[in-house]
Design a protein around this motif. Structure first.
Motif, PDB file in Angstrom:
ATOM      1  N   LEU A  87      -6.375   5.935   3.922  1.00 20.76           N
ATOM      2  CA  LEU A  87      -5.124   6.028   3.448  1.00 20.76           C
ATOM      3  C   LEU A  87      -4.902   7.738   3.458  1.00 20.76           C
ATOM      4  CD1 LEU A  87      -5.273   3.874   0.425  1.00 20.76           C
ATOM      5  CD2 LEU A  87      -4.462   3.170   2.386  1.00 20.76           C
ATOM      6  N   VAL A 129      -0.827   5.468   6.285  1.00 20.30           N
ATOM      7  CA  VAL A 129      -2.112   4.364   6.536  1.00 20.30           C
ATOM      8  C   VAL A 129      -2.466   4.694   7.943  1.00 20.30           C
ATOM      9  CG1 VAL A 129      -2.888   2.366   6.573  1.00 20.30           C
ATOM     10  CG2 VAL A 129      -1.294   3.006   4.752  1.00 20.30           C
ATOM     11  N   TRP A 154     -10.641   3.313   3.222  1.00 16.25           N
ATOM     12  CA  TRP A 154     -10.109   2.213   2.785  1.00 16.25           C
ATOM     13  C   TRP A 154     -11.340   1.536   1.905  1.00 16.25           C
ATOM     14  CZ3 TRP A 154      -5.976  -0.223   0.946  1.00 16.25           C
ATOM     15  CH2 TRP A 154      -6.071  -1.402   0.808  1.00 16.25           C
ATOM     16  N   VAL A 167       0.909  -1.367   0.046  1.00 14.54           N
ATOM     17  CA  VAL A 167      -0.041   0.058   0.061  1.00 14.54           C
ATOM     18  C   VAL A 167       0.835   1.030   0.031  1.00 14.54           C
ATOM     19  CG1 VAL A 167      -1.924   1.193   1.177  1.00 14.54           C
ATOM     20  CG2 VAL A 167      -1.709  -1.284   1.187  1.00 14.54           C
ATOM     21  N   VAL A 175      -7.284  -1.397   8.169  1.00 12.90           N
ATOM     22  CA  VAL A 175      -6.910   0.052   7.625  1.00 12.90           C
ATOM     23  C   VAL A 175      -8.145   0.554   7.416  1.00 12.90           C
ATOM     24  CG1 VAL A 175      -6.205   0.717   5.232  1.00 12.90           C
ATOM     25  CG2 VAL A 175      -5.027  -1.264   6.134  1.00 12.90           C
TER      26      VAL A 175
END
Length: 115
Positions: free
Chosen positions: A44, A23, A84, A4, A41
């Protein structure tokens, strides 16, 4: 996380928004004995504004040396957040149906209470 971090994010208009720089995880999953709740998660951070978050200059109320405070505030104004749940994996990064204009700015989100 290695897949990621550093990946590019393309918006719904096909334009590269930026690179995933950080993240944000939330610890609200099932409970595991000896660890606690599982991490997942949540968001972002797109762009270099994540540096200010890591150093505590955005939501931690850290005053610190004024040059760092000024730099962090300028960087955070350019960073964007994307949930996410709003991204999909593509060949060379991630895609979101949202346009860049619809992605909240990091500084605005933390100014409004962190979400």
């Amino acid at each position: 996380m290695s897949d990621v971090l550093g990946a590019k994010l393309v918006d719904g208009d096909g334009v590269v928004v930026g690179v995933v720089f950080d993240v944000r995880l939330v610890q609200d999953g099932p409970f595991i004995e000896g660890f606690g709740s599982v991490l997942r998660v949540d968001v972002l951070v797109i762009g270099r504004g994540g540096v200010g978050v890591r150093l505590g200059y955005v939501r931690g109320g850290v005053r610190g040396p004024w040059p760092l405070r000024v730099l962090a505030s300028r960087l955070e104004g350019r960073a964007r957040l994307v949930r996410w749940t709003d991204v999909e994996r593509i060949d060379d990064g991630y895609w979101t149906r949202l346009s860049r204009a619809e992605l909240p700015r990091l500084d605005a989100v933390y100014r409004d209470g962190g979400r």
